[in-house]
Design an enzyme around this catalytic site. Sequence first.
Site, PDB file in Angstrom:
ATOM      1  N   HIS A  99       0.835  -1.207   0.000  1.00 31.33           N
ATOM      2  CA  HIS A  99       0.000   0.000   0.000  1.00 31.33           C
ATOM      3  C   HIS A  99       0.862   1.246   0.000  1.00 31.33           C
ATOM      4  O   HIS A  99       1.999   1.238   0.457  1.00 31.33           O
ATOM      5  CB  HIS A  99      -0.969   0.004   1.189  1.00 31.33           C
ATOM      6  CG  HIS A  99      -0.331  -0.182   2.538  1.00 31.33           C
ATOM      7  ND1 HIS A  99       0.143  -1.399   2.982  1.00 31.33           N
ATOM      8  CD2 HIS A  99      -0.089   0.697   3.533  1.00 31.33           C
ATOM      9  CE1 HIS A  99       0.635  -1.264   4.203  1.00 31.33           C
ATOM     10  NE2 HIS A  99       0.521   0.004   4.569  1.00 31.33           N
ATOM     11  N   HIS A 101       0.827   5.260   1.078  1.00 32.85           N
ATOM     12  CA  HIS A 101       0.219   6.338   1.856  1.00 32.85           C
ATOM     13  C   HIS A 101       0.347   7.635   1.065  1.00 32.85           C
ATOM     14  O   HIS A 101       1.463   8.011   0.689  1.00 32.85           O
ATOM     15  CB  HIS A 101       0.952   6.533   3.190  1.00 32.85           C
ATOM     16  CG  HIS A 101       0.858   5.384   4.136  1.00 32.85           C
ATOM     17  ND1 HIS A 101      -0.083   5.331   5.138  1.00 32.85           N
ATOM     18  CD2 HIS A 101       1.591   4.251   4.238  1.00 32.85           C
ATOM     19  CE1 HIS A 101       0.089   4.212   5.840  1.00 32.85           C
ATOM     20  NE2 HIS A 101       1.093   3.530   5.310  1.00 32.85           N
TER      21      HIS A 101
END
Length: 140
Positions: A99, A101
């Site tokens: 992922h 951010h």
Amino acid sequence: MADVFDMIVAGDIPAYKVYEDDDVLAFLDLSQVTPGHTLVVPKTHVADIFEYDEDLAARVLSKLPKIARAIKASDENIIGLNILSNNGEAAGQSVFHSHFHLIPRFANDGFDIPMPDHSEQTAEDTYKTLAANIASHMED
Ligand SMILES: [Zn+2]
């Protein structure tokens, strides 16, 4: 084994979605490091950056600018944005589904990413050796 992001992608856990297409899902990080802090995850499970092939990387990473622009456009007080991805436990990764951010930045937002400067202690030969070593491991 399904991790929390697979469950969000599957719709089994709710999330504050901001963008979705065939390849990625973007949703608010509950921690909200700064207001608008968003996570972008590939819908295909890969644990970290080391598991992407070029096709998946193209499909996922190419979406970051558009999502970043939407975040910036959402608040006139946003004057910058950090993109961070932690890969491996030693790097601070806590959910082992890759992922990114996207952390919008505001004036005096109190968020800081320490980036130590070791140039004073790094010899010319060390730069040469490090660069050559990494270059020699590059895949075709
Ligand atoms: Zn996953």
